[in-house]
Design a protein around this motif. Structure first.
Motif, mmCIF file in Angstrom:
data_model
loop_
_atom_site.group_PDB
_atom_site.id
_atom_site.type_symbol
_atom_site.label_atom_id
_atom_site.label_comp_id
_atom_site.label_asym_id
_atom_site.label_seq_id
_atom_site.Cartn_x
_atom_site.Cartn_y
_atom_site.Cartn_z
ATOM 1 N N ILE A 297 0.560 -1.266 -0.076
ATOM 2 C CA ILE A 297 0.024 -0.257 0.408
ATOM 3 C C ILE A 297 0.771 1.257 0.302
ATOM 4 N N VAL A 298 1.992 0.659 0.804
ATOM 5 C CA VAL A 298 2.975 2.297 1.118
ATOM 6 C C VAL A 298 3.454 2.895 -0.995
ATOM 7 N N LEU A 299 4.074 1.444 -0.950
ATOM 8 C CA LEU A 299 4.518 1.594 -2.392
ATOM 9 C C LEU A 299 4.430 2.414 -3.500
ATOM 10 N N TYR A 300 2.563 1.959 -4.016
ATOM 11 C CA TYR A 300 1.919 2.009 -4.582
ATOM 12 C C TYR A 300 0.618 3.353 -3.721
ATOM 13 N N SER A 301 1.312 3.714 -2.943
ATOM 14 C CA SER A 301 0.591 5.148 -2.549
ATOM 15 C C SER A 301 1.906 5.980 -3.236
ATOM 16 N N GLU A 302 3.467 5.956 -2.779
ATOM 17 C CA GLU A 302 4.446 6.437 -3.255
ATOM 18 C C GLU A 302 4.270 6.636 -4.601
ATOM 19 N N ALA A 303 4.344 5.806 -5.141
ATOM 20 C CA ALA A 303 4.503 5.856 -6.681
ATOM 21 C C ALA A 303 3.424 6.299 -7.780
ATOM 22 N N GLY A 304 2.256 5.758 -7.128
ATOM 23 C CA GLY A 304 1.788 7.365 -7.909
ATOM 24 C C GLY A 304 1.639 8.739 -7.626
ATOM 25 N N LYS A 305 2.076 9.301 -6.306
ATOM 26 C CA LYS A 305 2.879 10.717 -5.901
ATOM 27 C C LYS A 305 4.145 10.973 -6.832
ATOM 28 N N ILE A 306 5.018 9.859 -7.195
ATOM 29 C CA ILE A 306 5.934 9.836 -8.213
ATOM 30 C C ILE A 306 5.801 9.790 -9.753
ATOM 31 N N ARG A 307 5.026 9.349 -10.008
ATOM 32 C CA ARG A 307 4.455 9.868 -11.295
ATOM 33 C C ARG A 307 3.546 11.594 -11.406
ATOM 34 N N LYS A 308 2.819 12.091 -10.634
ATOM 35 C CA LYS A 308 2.546 12.804 -10.746
ATOM 36 C C LYS A 308 3.326 13.878 -10.727
ATOM 37 N N GLN A 309 4.911 13.908 -9.518
ATOM 38 C CA GLN A 309 5.879 14.487 -9.756
ATOM 39 C C GLN A 309 6.480 14.695 -10.791
ATOM 40 N N MET A 310 6.083 13.385 -11.847
ATOM 41 C CA MET A 310 7.189 13.559 -13.129
ATOM 42 C C MET A 310 6.655 14.394 -13.894
ATOM 43 N N GLY A 311 5.343 14.899 -13.680
ATOM 44 C CA GLY A 311 4.493 15.858 -14.623
ATOM 45 C C GLY A 311 4.820 17.361 -14.499
ATOM 46 N N ASN A 312 4.887 16.905 -13.548
ATOM 47 C CA ASN A 312 5.545 18.337 -12.517
ATOM 48 C C ASN A 312 6.569 19.256 -12.144
ATOM 49 N N GLU A 313 7.475 20.533 -13.139
ATOM 50 C CA GLU A 313 9.395 20.680 -12.407
ATOM 51 C C GLU A 313 9.078 21.084 -11.061
ATOM 52 N N THR A 314 7.596 21.205 -10.653
ATOM 53 C CA THR A 314 8.198 22.322 -9.078
ATOM 54 C C THR A 314 8.045 20.826 -8.109
ATOM 55 N N PRO A 315 9.064 20.790 -7.270
ATOM 56 C CA PRO A 315 9.223 19.441 -6.623
ATOM 57 C C PRO A 315 8.107 19.944 -5.330
ATOM 58 N N ASP A 316 7.523 18.842 -5.039
ATOM 59 C CA ASP A 316 6.777 18.502 -4.199
ATOM 60 C C ASP A 316 7.815 17.505 -3.090
ATOM 61 N N GLU A 317 8.233 17.697 -1.639
ATOM 62 C CA GLU A 317 8.833 16.791 -0.746
ATOM 63 C C GLU A 317 7.904 16.617 -0.415
ATOM 64 N N ASN A 318 6.714 15.784 -0.238
ATOM 65 C CA ASN A 318 5.840 14.641 0.143
ATOM 66 C C ASN A 318 6.271 13.258 -1.023
ATOM 67 N N ASN A 319 7.197 13.360 -1.414
ATOM 68 C CA ASN A 319 7.025 12.087 -2.293
ATOM 69 C C ASN A 319 8.812 12.075 -2.059
ATOM 70 N N ALA A 320 9.568 11.173 -3.163
ATOM 71 C CA ALA A 320 10.723 10.564 -2.401
ATOM 72 C C ALA A 320 10.830 11.313 -4.304
ATOM 73 N N LEU A 321 10.578 11.831 -5.136
ATOM 74 C CA LEU A 321 11.869 12.153 -6.648
ATOM 75 C C LEU A 321 10.585 13.701 -6.134
ATOM 76 N N GLY A 322 10.511 14.473 -5.593
ATOM 77 C CA GLY A 322 9.957 15.697 -5.227
ATOM 78 C C GLY A 322 11.084 15.911 -3.833
#
Length: 459
Positions: A297-322
């Motif tokens: 559950i945690v990893l799928y939630s994190e994957a969704g946040k990362i995919r959302k971050q990949m389409g946004n250049e502004t970093p969001d620190e609530n995910n690993a990619l941000g």
């Protein structure tokens, strides 16, 4: 004078003289009179005794004569009875011979009748139809006795009754009947209940299967009922109308399969057979599955946040990619090598978050089969100890012990297989996310290196 005294004493001693005073003087004449009187009285008593003796002797002679006459009469009667007995024996033998000659093939028929009646009685005793038709066995018992007797023959009515009972058994075996009957509960109490009989196969009451007991001749409620999918249609059968079709489970072995199913351990019994080791395995397996589900559950939630971050250049620190992109924005002016080190450090900080708990899932998947093997070994030790005490004469004893010993192995495999599968899924998912982070970091470094190269050429 002395002589007179002696004679008087002798006379008194004999008791034949009248009593006189001892101190009275007795003359010779008086003494003579006394002796004469005593002699006369003795003669009279002797005559009386002789008369009584003669009378008694005559009575005894008469009694002896009567006894001899009675003996002669009884001897004559005994001879007559013996002669009559011999004549009766001869008459019975002749009558039996005439009977056997007249019976002819009927004698073999009665033998077959006796055999058929015995087989039918055995069928009735084991048939659940007897719960609806009690008392049929007594008629067959009487018929078997009459058919096997040489002094009597079965009547036409008895033969027709046997035919009728056999036909009634066949007819009732093809019916579904409802009737009141006494049912013995597992507690030993006998209760009258409405019973539904399905042919000659099964009987049910109050949503439970009943078994026909041969020894007591009563319906007995099974101590352990089959699973719910077998007992569920009982209520549907009770509520069905005469023309409605209803699915129902029947036992073609007439109760034997139900007994076997009752003796077979269920899931809870299997778990209990594993003992302490089995419970430890199940707890570990449940913990591993829970941990794996939580990490997925945690990893799928994190994957969704990362995919959302990949389409946004502004970093969001609530995910690993941000958070990695935030490190890049904070170190844009650094050279490529320094930036690579900062990004590598940021990715290394994210890896424990993404792989958290996955190692425990792997450990559980490895330890569970080992615990199952441990339980099997300890169980086999108990089996061999039992064999050393009771020998190998009872295969059921050894089979039951070995079955209990192997339960822990099954439990270990049941716990390990899903843990291995879930560990693979979570591990692959976390690696995919780590690869995304590394890929994005490599892309960032490549763009940063190109910009620095272009600036250097322009300068």
């Amino acid at each position: 004078m002395k002589l007179q005294s002696l004679l008087l004493a002798a006379a008194l001693t004999l008791g034949g003289l009248p009593t006189v005073q001892a101190n009275e003087p007795v003359s010779v004449n008086d003494l003579l009179n006394l002796v004469q009187q005593g002699q006369a009285r003795d003669d009279q008593e002797f005559k009386q005794r002789m008369a009584r003796f003669n009378q008694s002797k005559a009575e005894q002679d008469r009694m002896v004569a009567d006894a001899q006459a009675e003996r002669s009469r009884l001897e004559q009667l005994s001879a007559q009875k013996e002669q009559q007995f011999q004549q009766n024996e001869t008459s019975i033998a002749e009558a039996q011979e005439r009977l056997n000659n007249r019976l002819g093939s009927l004698k073999e028929l009665f033998g077959v009748l006796q055999q058929v009646a015995g087989d039918t009685k055995a069928v009735f005793e084991g048939s659940v139809v007897s719960s609806e038709l009690p008392g049929r066995e007594q008629f067959l018992t009487d018929l078997i006795r009459v058919a096997g007797s040489s002094s009597s023959l079965p009547s036409i009515g008895q033969l027709e009754r046997l035919w009728f009972e056999m036909q009634r058994e066949m007819t009732f075996s093809g019916r579904i009947a409802s009737y009141p009957a006494e049912v013995v509960l597992p507690s030993g109490e006998t209760v009258a209940k409405p019973v539904i009989r399905v042919g000659g196969f099964n009987a049910v009451a109050d949503g439970k299967y009943l078994n026909w007991d041969l020894e007591t001749g009563r319906l007995v409620e099974l101590d352990k009922q089959p699973a719910g999918r077998y007992t569920g249609p009982i209520n549907d059968l009770a509520a069905a109308t005469g023309t409605e079709l209803t699915a129902f489970w029947i036992d073609p072995a007439r109760g034997q399969l139900l007994k076997i199913m009752g003796q077979s351990p269920e899931l809870g019994d299997r778990v209990d057979q594993g003992g302490v080791v089995g419970y430890v395995i199940l707890v570990l397996g449940a913990f591993g599955i829970f941990l794996a589900v939580w990490r997925m559950i945690v990893l799928y939630s994190e994957a969704g946040k990362i995919r959302k971050q990949m389409g946004n250049e502004t970093p969001d620190e609530n995910n690993a990619l941000g958070r990695v992109m935030a490190v890049f924005n904070a170190n844009k002016k650094a050279d490529t090598e320094t930036l690579e080190l900062h990004l590598g450090e940021a990715i290394a900080a994210e890896i424990p978050r993404l792989t958290k708990g996955i190692g425990w899932i792997k450990i559980i998947s490895v330890v569970a089969p080992l615990l199952g093997l441990l339980g099997t070994v300890t169980g086999m030790i108990d089996v061999f100890e039992t064999m050393s005490l009771f020998g190998t004469g009872d295969p059921k004893l050894m089979a039951g012990g070995i079955s209990q010993a192997l339960v822990t192995t099954v439990q270990g495999l049941v716990a390990a297989i899903p843990c291995v599968f879930l560990h693979t899924l979570t591990n692959n998912r976390s690696r995919e996310l780590i690869m995304i982070l590394e890929e994005r970091a490599t892309g960032i470094l490549a763009r940063q290196s190109e910009q620095q190269t272009s600036q250097t050429k322009a300068a």
